[in-house]
Design a protein around this motif. Structure first.
Motif, PDB file in Angstrom:
ATOM      1  N   UNK A 184      -6.148  31.681   3.387  1.00 16.77           N
ATOM      2  CA  UNK A 184      -7.153  32.949   2.422  1.00 16.77           C
ATOM      3  C   UNK A 184      -7.871  30.669   2.574  1.00 16.77           C
ATOM      4  N   UNK A 185      -7.546  29.837   1.921  1.00 19.53           N
ATOM      5  CA  UNK A 185      -8.256  28.263   2.045  1.00 19.53           C
ATOM      6  C   UNK A 185      -8.604  28.049   3.329  1.00 19.53           C
ATOM      7  N   UNK A 186      -7.847  28.223   4.168  1.00 21.26           N
ATOM      8  CA  UNK A 186      -8.117  27.613   5.953  1.00 21.26           C
ATOM      9  C   UNK A 186      -9.710  28.878   5.979  1.00 21.26           C
ATOM     10  N   UNK A 187      -9.476  29.755   5.685  1.00 21.57           N
ATOM     11  CA  UNK A 187     -10.523  30.898   5.924  1.00 21.57           C
ATOM     12  C   UNK A 187     -11.864  30.320   5.566  1.00 21.57           C
ATOM     13  N   UNK A 188     -11.731  29.988   4.360  1.00 19.08           N
ATOM     14  CA  UNK A 188     -12.959  29.468   3.384  1.00 19.08           C
ATOM     15  C   UNK A 188     -13.719  27.978   4.175  1.00 19.08           C
ATOM     16  N   UNK A 189     -12.521  26.814   4.574  1.00 16.15           N
ATOM     17  CA  UNK A 189     -13.033  25.872   5.092  1.00 16.15           C
ATOM     18  C   UNK A 189     -13.655  26.201   5.938  1.00 16.15           C
ATOM     19  N   UNK A 190     -12.769  26.329   7.207  1.00 13.90           N
ATOM     20  CA  UNK A 190     -13.426  26.584   8.727  1.00 13.90           C
ATOM     21  C   UNK A 190     -15.154  27.812   7.767  1.00 13.90           C
ATOM     22  N   UNK A 191     -15.093  28.769   7.277  1.00 17.54           N
ATOM     23  CA  UNK A 191     -16.482  29.181   7.288  1.00 17.54           C
ATOM     24  C   UNK A 191     -17.139  27.820   6.363  1.00 17.54           C
ATOM     25  N   UNK A 192     -17.186  27.227   5.756  1.00 13.89           N
ATOM     26  CA  UNK A 192     -18.065  26.214   5.304  1.00 13.89           C
ATOM     27  C   UNK A 192     -17.927  24.530   6.353  1.00 13.89           C
ATOM     28  N   UNK A 193     -17.798  24.763   7.966  1.00 12.59           N
ATOM     29  CA  UNK A 193     -17.834  23.924   9.104  1.00 12.59           C
ATOM     30  C   UNK A 193     -16.618  22.937   8.958  1.00 12.59           C
ATOM     31  N   UNK A 194     -15.108  23.165   8.104  1.00 15.85           N
ATOM     32  CA  UNK A 194     -14.584  22.183   7.983  1.00 15.85           C
ATOM     33  C   UNK A 194     -13.540  22.309   8.879  1.00 15.85           C
TER      34      UNK A 194
END
Length: 229
Positions: A184-194
């Motif tokens: 879940x954390x990875x998905x949020x970070x990737x959605x934020x361009x991180x």
């Protein structure tokens, strides 16, 4: 003392401690003087002055504290600074370290991403705060935390969290409902361009790391990010 340590940007390092560094938390019933001694030894081991690391009082919220040299210890679950050394403590939650570049030097963040934090968006909030300080090319290092094959939860809780963050939905290795907070954390970070550069081991499965699920009378290890130039 360190589960993992690396230079992550020119002049910036990050690390995650293990049980070799001892308990670093003041809120688990340990002797406060002994905890402070361990923190000082840790700071010395990475070339920092005593009490240089900024810690926070973590409450499973989404508050992001912007830290400068005069900032008191914040009640928050994320800190962002223009290069001040930061620390986050965990024992199954995800310690997330972030670093970005700006015209005035590195922008750093340390985030406590537990179940409520992931569900309620503490990571996107931290990234937004970094960008507000001019950070670009932000990268993340996710430390050891309980994995999606071990973090058993009631079915209703899995449904509640995965409705907010679909990537968290998981099943344990023994077939019961679970949450995969790192996914879940990875998905949020990737959605934020991180970009996520590192993801650590499972705390429950790794004896050299503190795990609240394995032993509720446990300490806390730390994620650290600091300038070393």
């Amino acid at each position: 003392m360190f589960h993992w340590r690396a230079d992550i940007l020119p002049g910036v390092s990050a690390a995650f401690t293990d049980e070799g560094a001892g308990n670093l938390a003041l809120h688990v019933g340990d002797d406060p003087a002994a905890v402070q001694e361990r923190r000082i030894r840790l700071e010395q081991s990475i070339g920092l002055e005593p009490q240089a690391l900024r810690f926070m009082n973590q409450v499973h919220g989404t508050t992001v504290a912007l830290m400068d040299a005069q900032s008191p210890v914040p009640v928050a679950d994320a800190m962002v600074s223009r290069g001040l050394p930061l620390a986050v403590m965990v024992a199954d939650c995800i310690p997330v370290l972030l670093a970005g570049e700006s015209g005035s030097g590195p922008v750093l963040a340390a985030v406590h991403a537990g179940r409520p934090g992931v569900a309620n968006g503490v990571l996107p909030a931290a990234v937004d705060s970094m960008k507000a300080l001019g950070a670009s090319r932000i990268r993340a290092w996710m430390g050891p935390s309980i994995c999606g094959s071990c973090y058993e939860v009631p079915a209703a809780l899995r449904d509640e969290v995965s409705a907010l963050v679909p990537a968290t939905r998981s099943t344990t290795s023994w077939g019961t409902p679970a949450l995969d907070l790192p996914a879940g954390a990875r998905s949020q970070l990737e959605a934020a361009g991180v970009d996520v550069e590192y993801s650590g081991a499972c705390t429950l499965e790794t004896e050299t790391l503190y795990s609240y699920r394995r032993d509720r009378n446990t300490g806390r290890f730390a994620g650290l990010v600091w300038r070393n130039d």
